[in-house]
Design a protein around this motif. Structure first.
Motif, PDB file in Angstrom:
ATOM      1  N   ARG A 162      14.731 163.653 118.599  1.00  0.00           N
ATOM      2  CA  ARG A 162      15.855 163.084 119.339  1.00  0.00           C
ATOM      3  C   ARG A 162      16.151 161.658 118.879  1.00  0.00           C
ATOM      4  NH1 ARG A 162      13.931 166.245 123.535  1.00  0.00           N
ATOM      5  NH2 ARG A 162      12.389 164.672 124.132  1.00  0.00           N
ATOM      6  N   ALA A 165      18.009 161.896 115.649  1.00  0.00           N
ATOM      7  CA  ALA A 165      19.390 162.341 115.860  1.00  0.00           C
ATOM      8  C   ALA A 165      20.260 161.217 116.405  1.00  0.00           C
ATOM      9  CB  ALA A 165      19.410 163.539 116.813  1.00  0.00           C
ATOM     10  N   ASN A 166      19.746 160.495 117.389  1.00  0.00           N
ATOM     11  CA  ASN A 166      20.527 159.398 117.977  1.00  0.00           C
ATOM     12  C   ASN A 166      20.721 158.254 116.987  1.00  0.00           C
ATOM     13  OD1 ASN A 166      20.948 160.603 120.528  1.00  0.00           O
ATOM     14  ND2 ASN A 166      18.901 160.010 121.188  1.00  0.00           N
ATOM     15  N   THR A 168      20.976 158.700 113.754  1.00  0.00           N
ATOM     16  CA  THR A 168      22.007 159.214 112.854  1.00  0.00           C
ATOM     17  C   THR A 168      23.392 159.065 113.470  1.00  0.00           C
ATOM     18  OG1 THR A 168      20.451 160.790 111.867  1.00  0.00           O
ATOM     19  CG2 THR A 168      22.799 161.265 111.600  1.00  0.00           C
ATOM     20  N   LEU A 169      23.520 159.388 114.751  1.00  0.00           N
ATOM     21  CA  LEU A 169      24.806 159.237 115.437  1.00  0.00           C
ATOM     22  C   LEU A 169      25.284 157.791 115.408  1.00  0.00           C
ATOM     23  CD1 LEU A 169      24.331 161.564 118.535  1.00  0.00           C
ATOM     24  CD2 LEU A 169      25.908 161.921 116.631  1.00  0.00           C
ATOM     25  N   ASP A 170      24.364 156.867 115.634  1.00  0.00           N
ATOM     26  CA  ASP A 170      24.734 155.449 115.597  1.00  0.00           C
ATOM     27  C   ASP A 170      25.238 155.042 114.210  1.00  0.00           C
ATOM     28  OD1 ASP A 170      24.068 155.062 118.252  1.00  0.00           O
ATOM     29  OD2 ASP A 170      22.051 154.313 117.826  1.00  0.00           O
ATOM     30  N   ARG A 173      29.058 157.223 113.598  1.00  0.00           N
ATOM     31  CA  ARG A 173      30.147 157.426 114.561  1.00  0.00           C
ATOM     32  C   ARG A 173      31.439 156.699 114.184  1.00  0.00           C
ATOM     33  NH1 ARG A 173      28.358 157.802 119.170  1.00  0.00           N
ATOM     34  NH2 ARG A 173      26.134 157.328 119.076  1.00  0.00           N
ATOM     35  N   VAL A 181      26.159 167.380 108.956  1.00  0.00           N
ATOM     36  CA  VAL A 181      25.106 166.391 109.166  1.00  0.00           C
ATOM     37  C   VAL A 181      23.789 167.169 109.100  1.00  0.00           C
ATOM     38  CG1 VAL A 181      24.133 164.666 110.703  1.00  0.00           C
ATOM     39  CG2 VAL A 181      26.622 164.964 110.568  1.00  0.00           C
ATOM     40  N   ILE A 212      21.724 168.205 119.083  1.00  0.00           N
ATOM     41  CA  ILE A 212      22.305 166.928 119.496  1.00  0.00           C
ATOM     42  C   ILE A 212      23.521 166.592 118.638  1.00  0.00           C
ATOM     43  CG2 ILE A 212      21.895 164.425 119.595  1.00  0.00           C
ATOM     44  CD1 ILE A 212      18.992 165.082 120.381  1.00  0.00           C
ATOM     45  N   LEU A 213      23.418 166.818 117.331  1.00  0.00           N
ATOM     46  CA  LEU A 213      24.566 166.556 116.452  1.00  0.00           C
ATOM     47  C   LEU A 213      25.709 167.519 116.741  1.00  0.00           C
ATOM     48  CD1 LEU A 213      24.689 164.311 114.288  1.00  0.00           C
ATOM     49  CD2 LEU A 213      22.373 164.829 115.020  1.00  0.00           C
ATOM     50  N   SER A 216      27.617 166.601 119.743  1.00  0.00           N
ATOM     51  CA  SER A 216      28.434 165.407 119.506  1.00  0.00           C
ATOM     52  C   SER A 216      29.637 165.685 118.621  1.00  0.00           C
ATOM     53  CB  SER A 216      27.562 164.305 118.876  1.00  0.00           C
ATOM     54  OG  SER A 216      26.513 163.941 119.751  1.00  0.00           O
ATOM     55  N   TYR A 218      29.681 167.362 115.526  1.00  0.00           N
ATOM     56  CA  TYR A 218      29.458 167.461 114.083  1.00  0.00           C
ATOM     57  C   TYR A 218      28.963 168.859 113.713  1.00  0.00           C
ATOM     58  CZ  TYR A 218      29.832 162.389 114.254  1.00  0.00           C
ATOM     59  OH  TYR A 218      30.276 161.110 114.462  1.00  0.00           O
TER      60      TYR A 218
END
Length: 288
Positions: A162, A165-166, A168-170, A173, A181, A212-213, A216, A218
């Protein structure tokens, strides 16, 4: 008469105050019980959502849909076309390639790039951003090269998956990511944190990251080599995600199941990239 009335009024006030106090206590108790119940419900829902993210779902393995007699090559560049599929030519890069001239890369016939956004250290377990990520993704997008990203994982728990993943999102985005992804877990070395992980543990971590991706917005994808896929993952539990396989020194990939991207060499040369680079072919359905 007056004295009785006084005692009566005093009695009423005393018991009225007592009643109000008891009533406030009852109301407070009800509020506390309601708050505890609400917290329990929220915890149950949160845990259910987390379990849903962490639970890999077994699916039926779909066979490879491509006829590789339709595969052609020109130097390091490959292409594929049949009645259903066409292809895009790409590269995947990281800080190992250092500075890249993306205008030259585009002129060399590259359609897309898979760019590393970060990685977890083998020994420290710390998460790092790829120092060339922003320069690479901006350079690719400024030259009309489609981009996807990958994170090099060393997750040994779903909490770490997690976190990756978070992270990567940061990183992504604020960019126009139109390609997948990717959760990238490769052959463990002796110093790898994942050296003792089971295939199911790796699969659960990958599923957590990729859900998670996906949630979001992706397209999630998992990467590994043809030879190690079944060793590092329980493949049938990752069928809901797209697949990127690596297989070098072959005329065509031998991975028997459905996949969307093939990394066919790590020794490609492309104008604009210093030294060698990985080369990739993406299989894309033609518009109906």
């Amino acid at each position: 008469m007056y004295r009785r009335h006084y005692h009566y009024q005093h009695y009423r006030r005393y018991h009225s105050r007592k009643y109000r106090k008891q009533r406030l206590i009852r109301i407070g108790t009800v509020c506390i019980c309601f708050a505890v119940l609400l917290f329990a419900v929220i915890s149950i829902v949160s845990n259910a959502e987390r379990e849903e993210q962490e639970t890999a779902v077994e699916g039926e393995m779909s066979s490879c849909p491509y006829d590789f007699s339709n595969l052609s090559s020109s130097g390091f560049l490959k292409s594929y076309s049949d009645d259903t599929y066409t292809s895009l030519q790409g590269i995947d890069v990281s800080a190992h390639q250092e500075a890249i001239d993306w205008a030259k890369v585009k002129a060399a016939g590259i359609d897309f790039a898979m760019i590393r956004c970060g990685y977890r250290g083998y020994e420290t377990g710390k998460v790092y951003k790829d120092e060339y990520f922003d320069a690479n993704i901006q350079g690719a997008l400024n030259n009309d090269i489609q981009v996807g990203v990958y994170f090099f994982s060393q997750a040994v728990s779903t909490d770490e998956a997690r976190e990756e993943a978070n992270f990567t999102l940061d990183c992504i985005r604020s960019y126009n990511i139109t390609l997948p992804v990717v959760f990238d877990l490769e052959e463990p070395e002796s110093t790898s944190r994942v050296i003792n992980q089971t295939a199911m543990e790796n699969t659960t971590n990958a599923s957590t990251f990729l859900h998670i991706l996906s949630d979001s917005g992706y397209t999630p994808m998992v990467y590994n080599s043809t030879s190690l896929y079944s060793e590092l993952f329980e493949e049938s539990y990752l069928q809901e995600f797209e697949t990127w396989v690596a297989e070098y020194d072959v005329d065509a990939p031998t991975y028997p199941y459905d996949f969307q991207m093939w990394q066919y060499t790590s020794a490609g040369t492309v104008d604009g990239v210093t030294g060698s680079t990985d080369m990739d072919l993406m299989f894309v359905k033609k518009s109906s």
